[in-house]
Design an enzyme around this catalytic site. Structure first.
Site, PDB file in Angstrom:
ATOM      1  N   TYR A 148       2.419 -38.868   3.864  1.00 36.45           N
ATOM      2  CA  TYR A 148       3.842 -38.969   3.516  1.00 36.45           C
ATOM      3  C   TYR A 148       4.318 -37.699   2.806  1.00 36.45           C
ATOM      4  CZ  TYR A 148       8.074 -40.745   1.217  1.00 36.45           C
ATOM      5  OH  TYR A 148       9.346 -40.910   0.773  1.00 36.45           O
ATOM      6  N   SER A 168      12.436 -36.232  -0.351  1.00 33.86           N
ATOM      7  CA  SER A 168      11.826 -37.038  -1.412  1.00 33.86           C
ATOM      8  C   SER A 168      11.309 -36.110  -2.488  1.00 33.86           C
ATOM      9  CB  SER A 168      10.665 -37.848  -0.840  1.00 33.86           C
ATOM     10  OG  SER A 168       9.882 -38.380  -1.897  1.00 33.86           O
TER      11      SER A 168
END
Ligand SMILES: [Zn+2]
Length: 701
Positions: free
Chosen positions: A593, A580
């Site tokens: 995250y 990501s």
């Protein structure tokens, strides 16, 4: 995960499936199609792609020549079980008859194939097959040519002529082995003229011809004759199959465990020039054969029906494995020599049999590997070919079981086998095949395979010829994704497996199952994920652990299994992480995250370092804000992100935030993954590709 097909049934008779109520309203070509599909639906009647059917039909001539007789016959390359109307070639019968005047004799028979297109009726683009004269010159309206196991068992017996007479009397004649072609067509015509009462003929080492005046009668004759052979074998083949069992059969899970150890190693040893896909079959017919006393001598004789060995090679490789001894290590250690010896043997066969104009030797590796007590492994350039080769060898096993049980089984003479395998007409067919796709023969496992990016990735890889295992925790979405992809690319090339990436045992089992389904692994796309957001002071330990478990630990577990296979397979390997933007760029209120995503990226770099010496590449794609089709971007996370950025339209928010002002879709990520998974990026490892429509924060440095 299994996708087995029924094959190799014994004993029971064929049912007459003809439904006159259905057939009554059909045209003659439609009845031919109906009959063909009925016959091809049972592998005991004919093998995949083997055999053909025909009808001679009066048609109105498009050039105004009144009614003319037209031969409808299965065209080149089709399968009677799945043929549709456009699979039939149509030819003028009077022109086919006129070809006799051009025939210069058996040594020139191949040139007759070139005349067939001149006989085409109604501009039909379907090419006529080499078997066309066999149908044209039988002076009956309907003709079936099948490859039934029970008939080939007669045809491959040493005394096949006597057996045919004993079983069928005057009903069915017998012709000696002759390669299919123009000459055999003339032989059939002569036979019919001399034996007007015969209803068919057994072709030595090949199969069955039957004929009749109506489609129904022809179908019923074929079924009746095969049933008669099945019944005769039931009554007369009373000895133990293949000399009886002399080795134990391992339990089902042990058989799979052995296959899982052998398959990637074999695949690595035979894949230097062309990546191959495997198939594992441990059906009862195979187990009877691979535990038997006569396994080695029968396997060495090779298969008989010409169709069979075109797919299976002249003979299989019997793997040196003792199911009574513990462990597979000794077998694995001996595999390289066994495979080299097989190749040398094949090269010897080529040298002995080649003619001055023969095509160059093709891949000398075995297709069929027989493992005592375990089953049969096949390898071919794609999954369908590997599966069909296995089906063909099961046909061959059934034939040997019958022939060796009542007589002495004889394979096709080596030179005849060679002349078919290296037939110039076959070579021309091979030359016409389209170039293989960029991922042909490659095997990929995609985690999170049922979600937006995962499914788009599977689709992209499959479009390039790869076989894909979809792994996902969501079983419902998984079966929907598998069905969708199977609908697009065929059932052979996609499997699915329910897998939680944080469960070590499940991960190991999923990779092991991939080996029995496809034979190895080339590409891992680690993509399964989740997302959460919370300020640090509200991040619970369980939320923190969940992110670390699924993202960091999950990526570790699947990579470790992939590396273990890559190292055994010795054919390089390819890992692509879907990380990501947040692995590089900090983002507000999502520390768990972001930290876990950063761990993925660093794991990829560590693995790139470890794998490089064995051509195992590890790269990363960093998407950002791929909302469409994502299971992550629903519910809480979406609401939390919307709240963080104070917007109702997140897609628009992210688009406007990007430098290029464009939305990012799953297909965009899939394209980058495909690039990294393919040889286009063969010299890249440890890299990151951002696919985020431009975000200065995540520029790599
Ligand atoms: Zn045939």
């Amino acid at each position: 995960m299994l996708d087995t097909q029924a094959n190799g049934q014994h004993g029971s008779r064929l049912a007459n499936l003809w439904d006159e109520a259905k057939a009554a309203g059909m045209s003659e070509p439609e009845r031919l199609l109906y009959r063909s599909n009925l016959l091809g639906s049972d592998k005991r009647i004919t093998n995949y792609g083997g055999g053909n059917t025909s009808a001679k039909v009066m048609e109105s001539d498009p050039l105004g020549g009144g009614n003319v007789e037209v031969l409808w016959v299965k065209g080149s390359g089709g399968d009677v079980g799945t043929i549709k109307m456009d699979g039939f070639a149509t030819l003028y019968m009077d022109k086919l008859q006129a070809l006799k005047g051009l025939y210069r004799g058996v040594e020139h028979e191949d040139e007759m194939v070139g005349y067939l297109p001149h006989c085409t009726f109604n501009l039909n683009p379907r090419a006529a097959s080499i078997d066309t004269p066999l149908h044209a010159y039988v002076p009956r309206v309907h003709v079936d040519h099948m490859h039934p196991d029970a008939i080939i068992a007669i045809a491959a017996s040493e005394n096949s002529r006597d057996l045919t007479r004993q079983i069928f009397g005057d009903d069915i004649g017998w012709l000696p082995w002759k390669r299919p072609g123009y000459e055999l067509g003339l032989w059939l015509e002569k036979f019919c003229k001399e034996n007007p009462k015969a209803r068919g003929v057994v072709l030595e080492s090949h199969g069955l011809f039957t004929w009749a005046d109506t489609a129904k009668e022809c179908y019923e004759t074929t079924v009746e004759i095969i049933n008669k052979a099945i019944a005769w074998f039931e009554a007369n083949n009373t000895v133990p199959a293949f000399g009886g069992a002399v080795k134990p059969v391992l339990a089902a899970d042990e058989r799979r465990a052995v296959a899982q150890k052998l398959m990637p190693v074999i695949r690595g040893l035979i894949g230097a020039d062309e990546s191959k896909v495997g198939h594992f079959d441990d059906s009862q017919a195979v187990l009877d054969f691979v535990t038997s006393k006569d396994l080695a001598p029968l396997a060495a004789l090779g298969t008989s029906c010409p169709d069979h060995f075109l797919r299976t090679k002249i003979r299989p490789l019997v793997v040196d494995f003792d199911p009574a001894a513990a462990g597979v290590e000794k077998t694995l250690a001996g595999l390289p020599d066994a495979i080299v010896a097989y190749r040398a043997d094949y090269a010897g066969y080529y040298e002995r049999c080649k003619r001055s104009n023969s095509p160059a030797m093709r891949d000398p590796n075995a297709v069929v590997y027989l493992v005592p007590g375990v089953g049969m492994i096949t390898f071919a350039k794609d999954k369908a070919t590997a599966r069909i080769s296995a089906e063909f060898y099961v046909n061959a096993i059934n034939v040997m079981r019958g022939a060796a049980g009542v007589s002495t089984y004889v394979g096709l003479p080596e030179q005849e086998a060679f002349d078919i395998e290296y037939w110039l007409l076959e070579e021309a067919k091979l030359q016409r095949m389209p170039k293989p796709k960029s991922l042909a023969g490659r095997i990929a496992l995609v985690t999170g395979g049922a979600g937006g990016i995962g499914k788009a990735t599977a689709n992209r890889l499959m479009a390039e010829g790869a076989c894909v295992v979809l792994a996902d925790i969501d079983e419902e979405a998984l079966s929907a994704a598998q069905a969708e992809l199977a609908g697009r690319y065929g059932k052979d090339v996609v499997r699915s497996v329910a897998m939680n990436v944080t469960d070590e045992a499940q991960v190991q089992k999923s990779f092991a199952d991939t080996l029995t389904e496809f034979g190895g692994l080339d590409i891992l796309v680690s993509n399964a994920g989740l997302a959460s957001s919370a300020p640090i002071e509200e991040t619970t330990l369980s939320l923190w652990n969940k992110n670390i478990d699924i993202l960091a630990t999950g990526y570790f577990l699947v990579s470790r299994e992939a590396f273990r296979i890559f190292r055994r397979q010795k054919a390089g390997g390819n890992v692509v992480f879907v990380a990501s933007k947040n692995g590089l760029a900090a983002s507000p209120g999502a520390s768990a995250y972001c930290t876990a995503k950063a761990a993925e990226i660093h794991l990829a770099r560590c693995l790139a370092l470890e794998g490089a010496s064995e051509q195992i590449r590890v790269n990363v794609v960093n998407p950002d804000a791929v909302l469409r089709g994502s299971k992550i971007w629903t519910g809480e996370w979406k609401e939390q992100r919307a709240a963080t950025y104070k917007t109702d339209d997140l897609e628009a928010h992210y688009r406007e935030r990007s430098m290029l002002k464009r939305s990012v879709f799953p297909e965009d990520i899939a394209e980058a993954i495909y690039f990294l998974a393919s040889d286009m990026s063969a010299k890249s490892t440890g890299n990151i590709i951002n696919v985020d429509a431009g975000n200065a924060q995540s520029f790599t440095r």
